[in-house]
Write an enzyme that holds these catalytic residues in place. Structure first.
Site, mmCIF file in Angstrom:
data_model
loop_
_atom_site.group_PDB
_atom_site.id
_atom_site.type_symbol
_atom_site.label_atom_id
_atom_site.label_comp_id
_atom_site.label_asym_id
_atom_site.label_seq_id
_atom_site.Cartn_x
_atom_site.Cartn_y
_atom_site.Cartn_z
ATOM 1 N N TYR A 123 4.289 -1.821 0.445
ATOM 2 C CA TYR A 123 3.908 -0.548 1.058
ATOM 3 C C TYR A 123 4.062 -0.574 2.577
ATOM 4 C CZ TYR A 123 2.206 0.991 -3.411
ATOM 5 O OH TYR A 123 2.138 1.368 -4.724
ATOM 6 N N LYS A 170 1.979 -12.353 -9.209
ATOM 7 C CA LYS A 170 3.186 -12.699 -9.951
ATOM 8 C C LYS A 170 3.751 -13.922 -9.214
ATOM 9 C CE LYS A 170 6.211 -11.762 -13.116
ATOM 10 N NZ LYS A 170 5.928 -11.944 -14.532
ATOM 11 N N ASP A 203 1.572 -9.303 -15.525
ATOM 12 C CA ASP A 203 2.087 -8.823 -16.816
ATOM 13 C C ASP A 203 1.115 -9.157 -17.952
ATOM 14 O OD1 ASP A 203 2.778 -11.383 -16.042
ATOM 15 O OD2 ASP A 203 4.818 -11.336 -16.816
ATOM 16 N N ASP A 227 -2.044 -0.682 -7.274
ATOM 17 C CA ASP A 227 -1.726 0.727 -7.500
ATOM 18 C C ASP A 227 -1.460 0.966 -8.986
ATOM 19 O OD1 ASP A 227 -0.974 3.328 -7.208
ATOM 20 O OD2 ASP A 227 0.777 2.955 -5.962
ATOM 21 N N ASP A 231 -4.084 2.679 -12.212
ATOM 22 C CA ASP A 231 -3.752 3.822 -13.081
ATOM 23 C C ASP A 231 -3.929 3.421 -14.545
ATOM 24 O OD1 ASP A 231 -3.009 5.347 -10.827
ATOM 25 O OD2 ASP A 231 -1.376 6.303 -11.942
#
Ligand code: NAI
Length: 330
Positions: A123, A170, A203, A227, A231
């Site tokens: 970002y 990750k 994941d 982010d 959701d």
């Protein structure tokens, strides 16, 4: 009277902001709303989407309630939301995801706190087109920002009687960037022996969250994974229409829903104002207006248990009708 900055946003923003302002007024609390517009309309009239008057207002009032602002996709101006978080150093994005009374979902035992780093990662917006067929984006992770967000997460866990912080990365692929994030978090975790610490790859986390969300307590994530995962967590408790959030810095706090400006339903009086209302309830707690926060929370719970519900919760009521329903129970 307390002065609070209100950014009405665009898309469904003005509809849900109007609903929340009405509900807070009906609760008996008088707030002097300092209304500050931002986004595409402002670009046309003032030449930039986030004029300094908006930042100055928040710096002065210390607290803001913000409805969503559209970000053009692919080209156009940079996200107002990202810029605001960066300019005011609102480094912590706090997104509690807990089942709501009377909202039926697949799982009834979701109680997860998503803590998302809010100022760096992909970002940072450092992108370039190398040639016609290649583009690159730079992922920035610093020890400073990672340590700060880790301290926020562990402090939050301690103050709110949570048992565990789980750092998400990750780092098997992004060895240096996510590796530095984990290294920083591990260091902070040592100062909190009372809080259990674990790590998970993003994941695997997504798979486990949709299987059994009760396995997780406080999730700590760099910006991009935060982010996306927040959701996902919103989906576990009834969708974006009910998912609240806050952006917190050392000096200021901006409260906003997790969702965006929902252009598909904008201007139709169809949006669910619950997410922004819950964010506002947290804002009232933040300014020590606990009795009004509890009053609104209780009225909302009763409204959610009724039949006057917006479409995202299986009803066919308008935003304005649901608003009146909450006010009825105040
Ligand atoms: P979105 O969150 O606006 O909408 C996704 C889906 O959820 C849509 O089907 C929408 O109708 C539904 N939805 C969202 N909020 C709802 C509500 N309160 N009640 C009922 N249904 C609701 O995500 P999308 O479409 O990806 O983004 C639209 C715009 O919003 C983009 O420009 C994006 O950049 C911006 N955005 C702004 C944010 C902010 O201001 N903090 C956060 C996320 C996105």
């Amino acid at each position: 009277m307390k002065k609070i900055t209100l950014i009405p946003g665009d898309g469904i923003g003005p509809e849900i902001a109007n609903s929340v302002v009405k509900i807070i007024k009906a609760s008996g609390l008088d707030i002097d709303w300092d209304i500050q517009t931002a986004g595409s309309d402002v670009v046309e009239s003032e030449g930039e989407p986030l004029p300094t008057r908006v930042l100055d207002s928040i710096k002065q009032n210390k607290v803001a309630l913000k409805a969503p602002v559209t970000t053009p996709i692919g080209n156009g101006f940079r996200s107002v939301n990202v810029a605001l978080r960066k300019e005011l150093d609102l480094y912590a994005n706090l997104r509690p995801c807990k089942n709501l009374p009377n909202v039926k979902t697949k799982f009834d035992n979701v109680d997860i706190i998503v803590v998302r780093e809010n100022t760096e990662d992909l970002y940072a917006g450092i992108e370039r087109r190398i040639d016609n067929d290649t583009a690159e984006s730079i992922k920035i992770i610093t020890r400073g920002a990672s340590t700060k967000i880790a301290e926020f997460a562990f402090d939050y866990a301690l103050k709110n009687s949570r048992n565990e912080v789980c750092a998400v990365s990750k780092a098997n692929i992004c060895k240096l960037t996510d590796g530095l994030f984990l290294e920083s978090v591990r260091e902070v975790s040592k100062k909190y022996p009372q809080i259990k610490y674990k790590e998970i790859l993003v994941d695997n986390l997504c798979m486990q969250l949709v299987q059994d969300p009760s396995r997780f307590d406080v999730l700590l994530l760099p910006n991009l994974y935060g982010d996306i995962v927040s959701d996902l967590c919103a989906g576990l408790i009834g969708g974006l229409g009910v998912a609240q959030g806050a952006n917190i810095g050392k000096d200021c706090a901006v409260f906003e829903a997790v969702h965006g400006s929902a252009p598909d339903i904008a201007g139709q009086d169809k949006a669910n104002p619950t997410a922004l209302l819950l964010s506002a309830v947290e804002m009232l707690k933040h300014i020590n207006e606990h009795s009004y926060a509890e009053k609104i929370d209780a009225a909302l719970a009763r409204a959610l248990g009724g039949k006057i519900l917006t479409a995202d919760l299986g009803g066919n009521a308008k935003c304005s009708e649901f608003t009146d329903e909450v006010i009825k129970y105040l």
